[in-house]
Design a protein around this motif. Structure first.
Motif, PDB file in Angstrom:
ATOM      1  N   ASP A  59       0.829  -1.145  -0.045  1.00  0.00           N
ATOM      2  CA  ASP A  59       0.067  -0.169  -0.427  1.00  0.00           C
ATOM      3  C   ASP A  59       1.045   1.185  -0.145  1.00  0.00           C
ATOM      4  O   ASP A  59       0.442   2.235  -0.396  1.00  0.00           O
ATOM      5  CB  ASP A  59      -1.014   0.180   1.158  1.00  0.00           C
ATOM      6  N   ARG A  62       1.289   3.155  -3.511  1.00  0.00           N
ATOM      7  CA  ARG A  62       0.464   3.282  -4.116  1.00  0.00           C
ATOM      8  C   ARG A  62       0.247   4.376  -3.783  1.00  0.00           C
ATOM      9  O   ARG A  62      -0.855   5.580  -4.479  1.00  0.00           O
ATOM     10  CB  ARG A  62      -0.661   2.245  -3.885  1.00  0.00           C
ATOM     11  N   LYS A  63       0.587   5.029  -2.821  1.00  0.00           N
ATOM     12  CA  LYS A  63       0.348   6.618  -2.196  1.00  0.00           C
ATOM     13  C   LYS A  63       0.679   7.662  -4.168  1.00  0.00           C
ATOM     14  O   LYS A  63       1.788   7.265  -4.891  1.00  0.00           O
ATOM     15  CB  LYS A  63       1.312   6.878  -1.096  1.00  0.00           C
ATOM     16  N   PRO A  64       0.361   8.537  -3.379  1.00  0.00           N
ATOM     17  CA  PRO A  64       0.689   9.346  -4.893  1.00  0.00           C
ATOM     18  C   PRO A  64       1.927   9.935  -4.961  1.00  0.00           C
ATOM     19  O   PRO A  64       2.198  10.474  -4.131  1.00  0.00           O
ATOM     20  CB  PRO A  64      -0.996  10.800  -4.858  1.00  0.00           C
ATOM     21  N   GLU A  93       3.451   3.776 -12.660  1.00  0.00           N
ATOM     22  CA  GLU A  93       2.075   2.998 -11.986  1.00  0.00           C
ATOM     23  C   GLU A  93       2.050   1.985 -10.588  1.00  0.00           C
ATOM     24  O   GLU A  93       3.378   1.316 -10.888  1.00  0.00           O
ATOM     25  CB  GLU A  93       1.163   2.229 -13.084  1.00  0.00           C
ATOM     26  N   GLN A 133       7.148   8.952  -0.560  1.00  0.00           N
ATOM     27  CA  GLN A 133       6.203   9.701  -1.312  1.00  0.00           C
ATOM     28  C   GLN A 133       7.030  11.531  -0.627  1.00  0.00           C
ATOM     29  O   GLN A 133       7.412  12.044   0.239  1.00  0.00           O
ATOM     30  CB  GLN A 133       4.755   9.665  -0.386  1.00  0.00           C
ATOM     31  N   ASN A 157       0.992  10.962 -12.047  1.00  0.00           N
ATOM     32  CA  ASN A 157       0.386  10.336 -11.471  1.00  0.00           C
ATOM     33  C   ASN A 157      -0.358  10.445  -9.741  1.00  0.00           C
ATOM     34  O   ASN A 157      -1.600  10.303  -9.559  1.00  0.00           O
ATOM     35  CB  ASN A 157       1.714   9.503 -10.407  1.00  0.00           C
ATOM     36  N   LYS A 160      -3.930  11.153 -11.149  1.00  0.00           N
ATOM     37  CA  LYS A 160      -5.230  10.456 -11.371  1.00  0.00           C
ATOM     38  C   LYS A 160      -5.239   9.256  -9.132  1.00  0.00           C
ATOM     39  O   LYS A 160      -6.331   8.965  -9.358  1.00  0.00           O
ATOM     40  CB  LYS A 160      -4.644   9.054 -11.920  1.00  0.00           C
ATOM     41  N   ASN A 161      -4.181   9.811  -8.781  1.00  0.00           N
ATOM     42  CA  ASN A 161      -4.630   9.233  -7.409  1.00  0.00           C
ATOM     43  C   ASN A 161      -4.876   9.834  -6.424  1.00  0.00           C
ATOM     44  O   ASN A 161      -4.832   9.446  -5.384  1.00  0.00           O
ATOM     45  CB  ASN A 161      -3.023   7.798  -7.063  1.00  0.00           C
ATOM     46  N   GLN A 162      -5.009  11.198  -6.705  1.00  0.00           N
ATOM     47  CA  GLN A 162      -5.098  12.967  -5.429  1.00  0.00           C
ATOM     48  C   GLN A 162      -6.628  13.249  -6.449  1.00  0.00           C
ATOM     49  O   GLN A 162      -6.580  14.704  -6.540  1.00  0.00           O
ATOM     50  CB  GLN A 162      -4.015  13.085  -4.784  1.00  0.00           C
ATOM     51  N   CYS A 186      -6.141  12.074 -18.030  1.00  0.00           N
ATOM     52  CA  CYS A 186      -5.650  13.050 -16.999  1.00  0.00           C
ATOM     53  C   CYS A 186      -6.861  14.285 -17.148  1.00  0.00           C
ATOM     54  O   CYS A 186      -7.146  15.174 -16.153  1.00  0.00           O
ATOM     55  CB  CYS A 186      -4.843  13.592 -16.593  1.00  0.00           C
TER      56      CYS A 186
END
Length: 286
Positions: A59, A62-64, A93, A133, A157, A160-162, A186
């Motif tokens: 996990d 997978r953080k932004p 990714e 991060q 990144n 898409k992730n935040q 995006c």
């Protein structure tokens, strides 16, 4: 830097001890990247697909805007007796089972990364340290992002992730067609502004409504980023805490030499009794 001017591996290891601090090493692990494929993604990017091995906290990857440090198995360009060259990349990714994608900017310079990419094969392995991060956007306010080609993986990144309630405005100085294709998934999540690559980023900043209530995230060539940071502070009144600006590379300097300069600057700051945690990258004289 000629061979006679190279720093020894022992000297570099001694210098790097300044980073053996709890706030720097907490959460970092060491494992390997096993290469699956190397793909020419565009005239701007090479894509590395592979799998991370030896890590325990999926996990965290997978953080932004999570990054890793690759020990590229090519003789170092600035440190003698060292058979790897260390480079930091954003995780483009992260899939299941530690499947990972890294997008590296293509360039004409004879760099260790370009030499490795030219000869890498499926099954090749390299040492990886991470995850770490880096800075992300500020929720609840207007965010402006500035990026050249080197920062596009981080921009993609983060966007898409935040998820953001207020879409950020992203100012991009990179080959337009490649950048538009790279960020195609995006669009709708951010307002994109594509500039000619030669346009000064500060000139672009002047055309935007950046105020003291906004946050500015930026990454790219170090001297350009320093000018942007200074402009946002002095002319726009953006608070230091709302500036997330980093120099990914420096014109005329290899990544290894930039790493060495950062280590020297960090050591000097620590030796002078100055607080390192409150400093940002541009408080270091490089």
């Amino acid at each position: 830097m000629g061979d006679s001017q190279k720093m020894s591996a022992t000297e570099f290891a001694r210098m790097a001890q300044v980073l053996d601090r709890p706030e720097h090493v907490t959460g970092l692990e060491e494992g390997e990247l096993v290469v699956d494929t190397i793909q020419v993604l565009s005239s701007t990017f090479m894509r590395i697909r592979g799998q991370l091995q030896g890590f325990r906290h999926a996990d965290a990857w997978r953080k932004p805007n999570t990054t890793l440090r690759l020990e590229v198995p090519i003789s170092n360009d600035a440190i003698s007796d060292m058979d790897t060259s260390s480079r930091v990349y954003t995780v483009a990714e992260m899939g299941d089972n530690y499947d990972i994608i890294i997008d590296a900017v293509r360039h004409d310079a004879d760099s260790p990364m370009m030499r490795w990419l030219a000869s890498a094969q499926p099954g090749d392995r390299m040492v990886v340290k991470g995850p770490r991060q880096h800075q992300i956007l500020q929720p609840g306010v207007k965010n402006y992002m500035f990026a050249d080609a080197s920062a596009l993986p981080a921009v993609r990144n983060i966007i898409k992730n935040q998820p953001m309630s207020i879409p950020p405005t992203v100012v991009i100085t990179a080959p337009m067609e490649d950048a538009q294709t790279y960020l195609a998934d995006c669009h709708g999540l951010a307002d994109m502004v594509y500039l000619e690559t030669a346009k000064d980023v500060v000139d672009a900043c002047r055309e935007l409504n950046i105020t003291s209530t906004t946050t500015v995230w930026a990454a790219g060539e170090r001297d350009q980023m320093r000018m942007l940071r200074n402009y946002c502070k002095a002319e726009c009144g953006v608070a230091r805490s709302a500036l997330r600006i980093f120099g990914y590379w420096k014109r005329g300097t290899s990544h290894t030499l930039l790493d060495i300069a950062r280590l020297q600057a960090v050591k000097q700051r620590i030796d002078s009794g100055l607080n390192l945690e409150l400093a940002d990258d541009f408080d270091l004289e490089i």
